[in-house]
Scaffold this active site. Structure first.
Site, PDB file in Angstrom:
ATOM      1  N   ASP A   1      -0.917  -6.114   8.253  1.00 30.07           N
ATOM      2  CA  ASP A   1      -0.834  -6.705   9.588  1.00 30.07           C
ATOM      3  C   ASP A   1      -2.219  -7.089  10.102  1.00 30.07           C
ATOM      4  O   ASP A   1      -2.406  -8.168  10.674  1.00 30.07           O
ATOM      5  CB  ASP A   1      -0.188  -5.729  10.572  1.00 30.07           C
ATOM      6  CG  ASP A   1       1.201  -5.284  10.144  1.00 30.07           C
ATOM      7  OD1 ASP A   1       1.858  -6.025   9.387  1.00 30.07           O
ATOM      8  OD2 ASP A   1       1.622  -4.191  10.565  1.00 30.07           O
TER       9      ASP A   1
ATOM     10  N   ASP B   1       5.405  -4.217  13.079  1.00 34.06           N
ATOM     11  CA  ASP B   1       4.492  -5.039  12.289  1.00 34.06           C
ATOM     12  C   ASP B   1       4.010  -6.273  13.042  1.00 34.06           C
ATOM     13  O   ASP B   1       2.809  -6.566  13.071  1.00 34.06           O
ATOM     14  CB  ASP B   1       5.119  -5.416  10.942  1.00 34.06           C
ATOM     15  CG  ASP B   1       6.337  -6.328  11.072  1.00 34.06           C
ATOM     16  OD1 ASP B   1       7.074  -6.217  12.074  1.00 34.06           O
ATOM     17  OD2 ASP B   1       6.567  -7.136  10.152  1.00 34.06           O
TER      18      ASP B   1
END
Length: 330
Positions: free
Chosen positions: A284, A55
């Protein structure tokens, strides 16, 4: 116990402080801290493809694509798969001088497959990945140097789930030291229960310690509802503001994001995508575009619009990192 470990870690950090302060000034940049893993994803033809996942690594890549000087801090092995992760970082313009290498170790592995109903399932082999020991390794002071010289530090709840109590103490002490030197800190809760082995009390205790050191919170409402029982995005804002966080963006899937900054709250509409292909890394990509816009001087609402725009493009493509020519951040 965590608080005691943190106090001990602060002493260790202070021992390195003089060494850090006299090192050459690095160019101010965003440092994303976390783990990059090798991911095997089964395609429609039944074959597996090899990707890199993570991430905070995704955020570092999308920041670099937006023209933001970014670096990734982690630990990898000295194997060909770790080399591949570093090669991808180099190709994307993400600095890897804060990547420690551990001889004889391998990065984590994740396999993404689907069940009979077509739902995606992920299986992880990450317990022995060197990223988990980043702040326990002999050369962790190199990471310390990079963090206190950054412009902004970005990490997530997944980052926090990696470390031992000793590692957490060192990391949080470094974040605190960096803030005292003017470094901004951004955090996405990104709560993944499997990373915490079902230990919700420890998860909440660690998160609360982290939130005391955050300037920009970028949570996803569904995660906050599971971990904290927040009944609404507004409740999430209220809870985070109690920690003194001045800038909060609560993402809410395809719904509007709630932006709270400068004494104001505003819902910023998302961009509708009729047939999303893959929502992996939607959050993200939003975070990266938001931070890039803020670093470029945009106000929070405009930055949230930029976040929605990149996330909407991302979900039209498979994989966490879409092709470079797919879209610009702004």
């Amino acid at each position: 116990m965590l608080a005691a470990r943190r106090r001990n870690a602060e002493s260790g950090v202070q021992e390195h402080h003089h060494e850090i302060s006299v090192m050459n000034e690095a160019r101010p940049r965003v440092v994303a801290v976390g783990e990059a893993v090798i991911e095997l994803v089964r395609g429609g033809d039944g074959r597996f493809g090899l990707n890199c996942a993570g991430d905070t690594f995704n955020v570092a890549v999308y920041l670099a694509r937006a023209g933001i000087d970014s670096a990734f801090a982690t630990a990898l092995g000295n194997d060909p798969y770790s080399d591949a992760i570093l090669a991808l970082a180099a190709a994307e313009g993400v600095a890897s001088d804060l990547v420690l290498r551990v001889r004889g170790r391998l990065p984590g592995l994740a396999v993404v497959d689907s069940d009979q109903a077509g739902a995606l399932r992920q299986h992880d082999w990450r317990d022995s990945a060197p990223a988990r020991e980043l702040f326990d390794l002999p050369d962790w002071a190199r990471i310390a140097e990079g963090l206190v010289k950054a412009k902004l530090i970005y990490f997530s709840g997944i980052t926090l789930s990696l470390y031992s109590n000793n590692g957490l103490g060192r990391f949080l002490a470094l974040v605190e030291m960096a803030r005292q030197q003017g470094v901004k800190v951004a955090f996405d809760g990104n709560f993944r229960p499997r990373g915490w082995h079902g230990d919700l009390p420890r998860t909440r205790a660690v998160f609360m310690e982290a939130l005391k050191r955050v300037d920009i919170a970028l949570p996803a409402y569904d995660d906050e509802a599971v971990l904290w029982g927040d009944p609404s995005p507004e409740a999430t804002v209220d809870r985070l503001q109690a920690f003194g966080i001045g800038e909060i963006v609560v993402k809410n899937g395809p719904n509007s994001a709630l932006v709270a900054a400068g004494g104001r709250q505003e819902f910023v509409p998302s961009i509708e995508v009729a047939d999303p292909i893959d929502t992996t890394a939607a959050g993200d990509s939003f975070n990266a575009a938001y931070m890039a816009a803020r670093l470029s001087g945009e106000n929070p609402a405009a930055a949230a619009t930029a976040g929605h725009r990149l996330a909407a493009e991302k979900v039209r493509h498979r994989g966490a990192i879409m092709p470079r020519n797919a879209a610009a951040v702004h």
